[in-house]
Structure formats: structure tokens, C-alpha cells
Design a protein around this motif. Structure first.
Motif, PDB file in Angstrom:
ATOM      1  N   TRP A 225       0.819  -1.200   0.000  1.00  0.00           N
ATOM      2  CA  TRP A 225       0.000   0.000   0.000  1.00  0.00           C
ATOM      3  C   TRP A 225       0.858   1.257   0.000  1.00  0.00           C
ATOM      4  N   SER A 226       0.234   2.361  -0.376  1.00  0.00           N
ATOM      5  CA  SER A 226       0.856   3.676  -0.231  1.00  0.00           C
ATOM      6  C   SER A 226       0.728   4.121   1.225  1.00  0.00           C
ATOM      7  N   PHE A 227       1.443   5.183   1.557  1.00  0.00           N
ATOM      8  CA  PHE A 227       1.345   5.726   2.913  1.00  0.00           C
ATOM      9  C   PHE A 227      -0.073   6.189   3.222  1.00  0.00           C
ATOM     10  N   LEU A 228      -0.669   6.961   2.315  1.00  0.00           N
ATOM     11  CA  LEU A 228      -1.991   7.515   2.587  1.00  0.00           C
ATOM     12  C   LEU A 228      -3.076   6.445   2.627  1.00  0.00           C
ATOM     13  N   ASP A 229      -2.976   5.433   1.778  1.00  0.00           N
ATOM     14  CA  ASP A 229      -3.947   4.337   1.848  1.00  0.00           C
ATOM     15  C   ASP A 229      -3.834   3.612   3.185  1.00  0.00           C
ATOM     16  N   SER A 230      -2.616   3.499   3.679  1.00  0.00           N
ATOM     17  CA  SER A 230      -2.406   2.857   4.980  1.00  0.00           C
ATOM     18  C   SER A 230      -3.026   3.694   6.094  1.00  0.00           C
ATOM     19  N   VAL A 231      -2.877   5.007   6.010  1.00  0.00           N
ATOM     20  CA  VAL A 231      -3.469   5.898   7.003  1.00  0.00           C
ATOM     21  C   VAL A 231      -4.988   5.779   6.981  1.00  0.00           C
ATOM     22  N   ILE A 232      -5.563   5.780   5.795  1.00  0.00           N
ATOM     23  CA  ILE A 232      -7.014   5.671   5.668  1.00  0.00           C
ATOM     24  C   ILE A 232      -7.526   4.372   6.285  1.00  0.00           C
ATOM     25  N   GLU A 233      -6.730   3.316   6.132  1.00  0.00           N
ATOM     26  CA  GLU A 233      -7.125   2.011   6.683  1.00  0.00           C
ATOM     27  C   GLU A 233      -6.858   1.893   8.175  1.00  0.00           C
ATOM     28  N   GLY A 234      -6.201   2.907   8.762  1.00  0.00           N
ATOM     29  CA  GLY A 234      -6.054   2.936  10.213  1.00  0.00           C
ATOM     30  C   GLY A 234      -4.740   2.424  10.761  1.00  0.00           C
ATOM     31  N   GLY A 258      10.488  19.542  27.113  1.00  0.00           N
ATOM     32  CA  GLY A 258       9.937  20.043  25.866  1.00  0.00           C
ATOM     33  C   GLY A 258       8.531  19.529  25.641  1.00  0.00           C
ATOM     34  N   TRP A 259       8.118  19.585  24.389  1.00  0.00           N
ATOM     35  CA  TRP A 259       6.765  19.168  24.035  1.00  0.00           C
ATOM     36  C   TRP A 259       6.708  17.671  23.715  1.00  0.00           C
ATOM     37  N   VAL A 260       5.636  17.049  24.162  1.00  0.00           N
ATOM     38  CA  VAL A 260       5.253  15.713  23.717  1.00  0.00           C
ATOM     39  C   VAL A 260       3.907  15.879  23.030  1.00  0.00           C
ATOM     40  N   VAL A 261       3.871  15.545  21.754  1.00  0.00           N
ATOM     41  CA  VAL A 261       2.716  15.882  20.908  1.00  0.00           C
ATOM     42  C   VAL A 261       2.023  14.615  20.420  1.00  0.00           C
ATOM     43  N   ILE A 262       0.707  14.590  20.543  1.00  0.00           N
ATOM     44  CA  ILE A 262      -0.068  13.515  19.920  1.00  0.00           C
ATOM     45  C   ILE A 262      -0.327  13.904  18.473  1.00  0.00           C
ATOM     46  N   GLU A 263       0.237  13.126  17.570  1.00  0.00           N
ATOM     47  CA  GLU A 263       0.085  13.372  16.136  1.00  0.00           C
ATOM     48  C   GLU A 263      -0.290  12.043  15.509  1.00  0.00           C
ATOM     49  N   ALA A 264      -1.574  11.730  15.543  1.00  0.00           N
ATOM     50  CA  ALA A 264      -2.036  10.408  15.123  1.00  0.00           C
ATOM     51  C   ALA A 264      -3.103  10.555  14.056  1.00  0.00           C
ATOM     52  N   GLU A 265      -2.655  10.590  12.794  1.00  0.00           N
ATOM     53  CA  GLU A 265      -3.603  10.830  11.721  1.00  0.00           C
ATOM     54  C   GLU A 265      -4.463   9.598  11.439  1.00  0.00           C
ATOM     55  N   GLN A 266      -5.762   9.830  11.373  1.00  0.00           N
ATOM     56  CA  GLN A 266      -6.732   8.808  11.013  1.00  0.00           C
ATOM     57  C   GLN A 266      -7.808   9.476  10.157  1.00  0.00           C
ATOM     58  N   ASP A 267      -8.651   8.665   9.557  1.00  0.00           N
ATOM     59  CA  ASP A 267      -9.812   9.198   8.856  1.00  0.00           C
ATOM     60  C   ASP A 267     -10.823   9.622   9.914  1.00  0.00           C
ATOM     61  N   PRO A 268     -11.113  10.926  10.054  1.00  0.00           N
ATOM     62  CA  PRO A 268     -11.996  11.370  11.131  1.00  0.00           C
ATOM     63  C   PRO A 268     -13.413  10.822  11.030  1.00  0.00           C
ATOM     64  N   LYS A 269     -13.794  10.342   9.847  1.00  0.00           N
ATOM     65  CA  LYS A 269     -15.125   9.736   9.720  1.00  0.00           C
ATOM     66  C   LYS A 269     -15.154   8.338  10.336  1.00  0.00           C
ATOM     67  N   LYS A 270     -13.993   7.731  10.440  1.00  0.00           N
ATOM     68  CA  LYS A 270     -13.893   6.411  11.079  1.00  0.00           C
ATOM     69  C   LYS A 270     -13.494   6.523  12.538  1.00  0.00           C
ATOM     70  N   ALA A 271     -12.711   7.555  12.862  1.00  0.00           N
ATOM     71  CA  ALA A 271     -12.179   7.734  14.214  1.00  0.00           C
ATOM     72  C   ALA A 271     -12.507   9.146  14.674  1.00  0.00           C
ATOM     73  N   ASN A 272     -13.584   9.282  15.428  1.00  0.00           N
ATOM     74  CA  ASN A 272     -14.019  10.603  15.875  1.00  0.00           C
ATOM     75  C   ASN A 272     -12.872  11.340  16.578  1.00  0.00           C
ATOM     76  N   PRO A 273     -12.504  12.523  16.080  1.00  0.00           N
ATOM     77  CA  PRO A 273     -11.320  13.208  16.618  1.00  0.00           C
ATOM     78  C   PRO A 273     -11.381  13.495  18.112  1.00  0.00           C
ATOM     79  N   LEU A 274     -12.524  13.971  18.602  1.00  0.00           N
ATOM     80  CA  LEU A 274     -12.639  14.276  20.031  1.00  0.00           C
ATOM     81  C   LEU A 274     -12.506  13.007  20.867  1.00  0.00           C
ATOM     82  N   LYS A 275     -13.156  11.947  20.436  1.00  0.00           N
ATOM     83  CA  LYS A 275     -13.099  10.680  21.171  1.00  0.00           C
ATOM     84  C   LYS A 275     -11.661  10.168  21.252  1.00  0.00           C
ATOM     85  N   TYR A 276     -10.996  10.154  20.115  1.00  0.00           N
ATOM     86  CA  TYR A 276      -9.644   9.595  20.102  1.00  0.00           C
ATOM     87  C   TYR A 276      -8.637  10.516  20.777  1.00  0.00           C
ATOM     88  N   ALA A 277      -8.821  11.816  20.655  1.00  0.00           N
ATOM     89  CA  ALA A 277      -7.940  12.745  21.360  1.00  0.00           C
ATOM     90  C   ALA A 277      -8.071  12.566  22.868  1.00  0.00           C
TER      91      ALA A 277
END
Length: 294
Positions: A225-234, A258-277
């Protein structure tokens, strides 16, 4: 500066594939991040890029500007030319009080191209690392003189992806250039993020925490898979929802500040951003406490 927890808006609106979360207003992202408890946000494509406008956007939510991604092309241009392209972004970070610059070489990267599987990602010739490292170091020294530390973001689909790539990068660069340790990209790229933390703890000045769903990662590799297809699939998710041992990583960074950052890209339609954050923030704060960092 002790450890502060921030977020990247990519969980709400993706930068590489802007139709993912494209309908979500910036204000919703900031309000939900504040609701969860984040102290700051990294920049995304919906943020203003003029200091006063950016301050005005962040102020109602009490958010600091953590940093922002910069796409470099040092394989094609020298450090002086790169600094000309970087100038506006660097000045914005300085105006916002950000002390780190998220920096990645993208001139030949494929992570934004769905037509190219990750197996086709660029690989640096051994003989080219020295010059690339020299250019990176020159830029890093220049930004550090202005109070902003360059932190290099190793990333799937780029020339700094694997453990060998990261090691080569660190060998080729001087002390002004630091590493952004990304637990998700490290794991998927075949490295142990805790081992990287142990090896380079003195040169790690920024941390991105995302988790990896092992089954999706293995399917991505098997099906090319491509990177973006992998992201879409979770393939990525928030801390505590995958295979990464975050406590072991943080235990290798006992003096981290320093900063510790949550940077976890998902499809927001599959993974509700507020819930997962919310899930990610709760898990991350627990992991930091278990590691003795909070």
C-alpha cells in the motif's frame, strides 16, 4: 521548560490528504483540543500564517503554538537557498515563541502520493549522506542562532525512514541538528523507538506520539500500500491503542524537557477526533507518570 503536552491538528484535518476532515473548522479543532486538556497545537493548513492573525486564532482557546512542519529541499538546493525559502516560516515560529522547527526533506518524498506504494520510497546513496548532513547542519546552526532548534522528522516514504536511515542522518549531522522522535514512524519503519530514545536522548528535542495498529501495518506491507492508503485504513492511532510500548520509550528520556505531541492521523469519519484525542491524552498522561516524567 518541563514536559508539556500538545496536539497536531492532523487528527481533525489531514494535511497530506486535505479531504480527510476538510469540512472541520479550525475553531472546532482548537475547542476540542482545549476541552481534552492540550496546552498547545502544532500548525496545519487551516492555520493563519501571519503572527497577529495566528495569535488571534489561538488566544480564545489558551493555546500555545508548539511548532510547524517545514518541507525542505536540501537535495536540490544549498543551505543558503533553503534559508531563503524557510525565512517566513522561521519568522512566524519566532514571533509565536516556538523554540523548535519541525523539518523534513521532501524533495523526493512519496508519502503524499497515493499512486506510489511505500516500497518505492527514495533511498539515499551512502556517498550522499555527508553532503546532505552538512547542509542540514548549516541550516540547523543558522536557526539555532535565532533561538529555534531544528528537529528532524524521520517519516515513512522519505529518505529518512528506517533505523539505518536515522543512524546515518545522526552520524552525518552536527550537534545543532536534533531529532524529532516519532514513535509511529519509527515502529512502522522497522526501528524500536525505545532503542532510538536510548541512543540519541541527548539530541532528541521533540517527540511525536502515535501508536501503530500491527495488523494494519502488516497488511500494508503485504499488499504494498501507499502511505496515505495505509493511514485511511487505520495504521496509526493514538497512544495506548496499538503496539508501541510508550513507557519504555519515556523511561529512556529521563531528562527530557519540551513538548510531547499527539500526532495520530486517522480518517476522522472512522475515528471521531474528540473521542480519540480524549483517549490518547488520558493514556499519554498515564504513560508519562508511569515513566516518572510527570
Amino acid at each position: 521548560m518541563t514536559i508539556r503536552i500538545g496536539a497536531n491538528p492532523i487528527g481533525w484535518s489531514n494535511d497530506d490528504m486535505q479531504e480527510l476532515g476538510g469540512e472541520t473548522p479550525l475553531e472546532v479543532c482548537l475547542a476540542e483540543a482545549r476541552q481534552v486538556g492540550f496546552e498547545g497545537m502544532e500548525l496545519g493548513h487551516k492555520f493563519p500564517r501571519e503572527p497577529e492573525a495566528l495569535k488571534k486564532a489561538l488566544a480564545p482557546f489558551g493555546m500555545a503554538c508548539v511548532s510547524g512542519w517545514y518541507s525542505a529541499e536540501l537535495l536540490k538546493r544549498d543551505a543558503d537557498e533553503e534559508m531563503k525559502h524557510l525565512r517566513a516560516h522561521l519568522d512566524l515560529l519566532k514571533a509565536m515563541g516556538s523554540n523548535v522547527l519541525v523539518f523534513a526533506e521532501t524533495s523526493n518524498a512519496i508519502h503524499g502520493d497515493r499512486s506510489k506504494p511505500l516500497s518505492q520510497r527514495p533511498v539515499m546513496k551512502e556517498s550522499d549522506w555527508a553532503e546532505f548532513g552538512r547542509r542540514i547542519t548549516q541550516v540547523a546552526e543558522a536557526t539555532l542562532k535565532e533561538g529555534v532548534r531544528l528537529v528532524y522528522h524521520h517519516h515513512m516514504g522519505t529518505i529518512v525512514e528506517s533505523e539505518n536511515d536515522i543512524d546515518a542522518f545522526m552520524r552525518s549531522t552536527g550537534p545543532a541538528a536534533h531529532l524529532l522522535l516519532d514513535t509511529g514512524h519509527a515502529t512502522w519503519g522497522g526501528a524500536n523507538p525505545a532503542a532510538l530514545a536510548r541512543r540519541y536522548k541527548d539530541r532528541i528535542s521533540h517527540v511525536h506520539t502515535k501508536d501503530v495498529r500491527k495488523a494494519v501495518m502488516e497488511e500494508s506491507k503485504a499488499k504494498n500500500w501507499s502511505f496515505l492508503d495505509s493511514v485511511i485504513e487505520g495504521v496509526y492511532t493514538v497512544p495506548g491503542d496499538g503496539m508501541v510500548d510508550f513507557v519504555s520509550v519515556f523511561k529512556e528520556l529521563p531528562n527530557y524537557s519540551g513538548w510531547v505531541v499527539i500526532e495520530a492521523e486517522q480518517d476522522p469519519k472512522k475515528a471521531n477526533p474528540l473521542k480519540y484525542a480524549t483517549i490518547g491524552y488520558a493514556n499519554l498522561t498515564r504513560f508519562l507518570k508511569e515513566a516518572g516524567l510527570r
